[in-house]
Design an enzyme around this catalytic site. Sequence first.
Site, PDB file in Angstrom:
ATOM      1  N   GLU A 260      24.853 -23.610  45.519  1.00  0.00           N
ATOM      2  CA  GLU A 260      23.850 -24.170  44.601  1.00  0.00           C
ATOM      3  C   GLU A 260      23.628 -25.659  44.873  1.00  0.00           C
ATOM      4  O   GLU A 260      23.578 -26.463  43.934  1.00  0.00           O
ATOM      5  CB  GLU A 260      24.270 -23.952  43.141  1.00  0.00           C
ATOM      6  CG  GLU A 260      24.296 -22.499  42.722  1.00  0.00           C
ATOM      7  CD  GLU A 260      24.453 -22.310  41.215  1.00  0.00           C
ATOM      8  OE1 GLU A 260      24.851 -23.269  40.522  1.00  0.00           O
ATOM      9  OE2 GLU A 260      24.166 -21.199  40.746  1.00  0.00           O
TER      10      GLU A 260
ATOM     11  N   GLU B 165      24.251 -14.574  42.471  1.00  0.00           N
ATOM     12  CA  GLU B 165      25.124 -14.525  41.283  1.00  0.00           C
ATOM     13  C   GLU B 165      24.265 -14.070  40.117  1.00  0.00           C
ATOM     14  O   GLU B 165      23.278 -14.730  39.764  1.00  0.00           O
ATOM     15  CB  GLU B 165      25.651 -15.926  40.923  1.00  0.00           C
ATOM     16  CG  GLU B 165      26.728 -16.452  41.823  1.00  0.00           C
ATOM     17  CD  GLU B 165      27.187 -17.851  41.380  1.00  0.00           C
ATOM     18  OE1 GLU B 165      27.094 -18.186  40.180  1.00  0.00           O
ATOM     19  OE2 GLU B 165      27.620 -18.608  42.263  1.00  0.00           O
TER      20      GLU B 165
END
Length: 604
Positions: free
Chosen positions: A175, A251
């Site tokens: 991320e 995710e």
Amino acid sequence: MAQNGATPAVATPAERPAHSFTVSGTGFLKDGKPHQVISAEMHYVRIPRAYWRDRLRKAKAMGLNTITTYAFWNAHEPRPGVYDFTGQHDLAAFLRDAQAEGLDVILRPGPYVCAEWELGGYPAWLLKDRKLVLRSTDPAYTQAVERWLVRLGQEVKPLLLRNGGPIVAVQLENEYGAFGSDRAYLEGLEASYRRAGLADGLLFTSNQAGDLAKGSLPHLPSVVNFGSGGAPNAVAKLEAYRPGGLRMVGEYWAGWFDKWGEDHHETDGRKEAEELRYMLARGYSVSLYMFHGGTTFGWMNGADSHTGTDYHPDTTSYDYDAPLDEGGNPRYKYALLAQVIAEATGKPAAPAPAVTRAASFPVSPVRRSASLWRNLPAPVRAERPMTFEELDQNYGYVLYRTPLAAGRGGRLLLKGMHSYAQVYLDRKLIGTLDRRLGQESIDLPRPAGPATLDILVENTGRVNYSHAIRTEQTGLTGEVSLDGAPLTGWAMFRLPMDDLSSLKLTPEPCSGPCFYELEMTVDRPADTWLDMRGLHKGQLWLGRKNLGRFWSIGPVHTLYAPAPWLQKGANRLLAFDLTGDATDRIATVTGPIWGKVTTEREAQ
Ligand code: GLA
């Protein structure tokens, strides 16, 4: 095809990769055939090693074909150049176990991993050099990263798909788009991955929906992360960002984590099952975060921060309200998700795994205790307070001591105190400063004669999210002054509490910061939960295992003690309690005890 009589360029079996795993259009091809990754996350460091196989088998039984894990740098390199890949840290063994259970693996080497893990996976010692810039192109940082990745490569290269192992894909960074947008940083990291041999297969990036452009590289597949209710919007963003590109959710947060002093989280499993159905039907590969959260044993929890100034340390329990609970048993979500996966794959769901029965055991009253004051090591002395990192200490506590002249009192300012301090004058507790509450100063009464000021600082977990990670030095990290005048002449007692064998325990009662020894009698080892509500704030050891933190503010009031860590007969418990008293008691129960519960997930 061979032409002009030249020998055809056919690879020999030894040269030919055993299997292939590639992206083609919106999906994956495994050995040339369309393949949908149905994965979920598990962290080897959060699951007692003796239970790895059990949890992996349960993952397979839920219908998963892949598991995803980070590699946790700070677990493997506790001191610069000193590596540990043994026991609980034997990542390669975990990956081999996954393969033995018929699971593929997605490996996420970070080195930044977030994960509610101390400093997002970075070793604390990186922060000893205040000039080093984490998660950047600073050579002091990138050199440490590359050295680590090369060492990690030695462990995991044999387990890449091309070498006959289970690792089908590797995630670059984690991320990054939520943190920065420096393309050179990501490219530099990719080059390090390549030199470490970690990029000899499929490499991809993963980001939250609003950060895809900032955190992706044009030549690598890009996947999206989000939680309950996020699907339509997030997949639309991914498809707009990469039209015709890989459809994958890196995710999907099917649960959420807990922070000290805040509500326990439970999320809606029905909604999550519906959303999984939607994603799979749309052809998405998916990895659920988490399948089984487990426990952040010891000191390794991180802390959340969004603005960089707020601070929310995570609990030891990483139950996460995941399909498999902290004790490794299926909760209702497991069957719901298994059903959705069965429908999508056409393979009937396996029966839900049997529940492992937990037990309770008798625990003695406190047998012996040891006052912290009487068990201090030789101090390090310096004019100014040193940080934990400067003291070459990653975790635990440091006691900072300085003498005060008669009549010296007033406002004690501890700028950048990380992260929890008890302030004592002549061993009398004056008060507590808690970074969670933004507390940095306290009034000191003026002693009639010369006095000793003691500040006992605990690292309650370094931040693992936001730019705060770069300034997560721990202890007394900034200006320390009394009524505006700097305090100097410090003695600093390092208390990493990693070896408690020389504690001088006595039968006398103890109050203040104390260690307490108790005995638990086990007839037959079984999982159990230590009910810590009789104590205040501190750490608990079972034998040599550091089970983690307890804190009466909750939301969790128990610590998980797995059966493989118990022995038949007497088991020693040792608790360190900051504000202990002689009546401290521990009991065992057969499941976790949570305080206030919220059913909502906050946005990360
Ligand atoms: C992000 C991170 C994970 C974890 C989750 C929240 O998606 O990538 O490591 O921190 O948030 O649990």
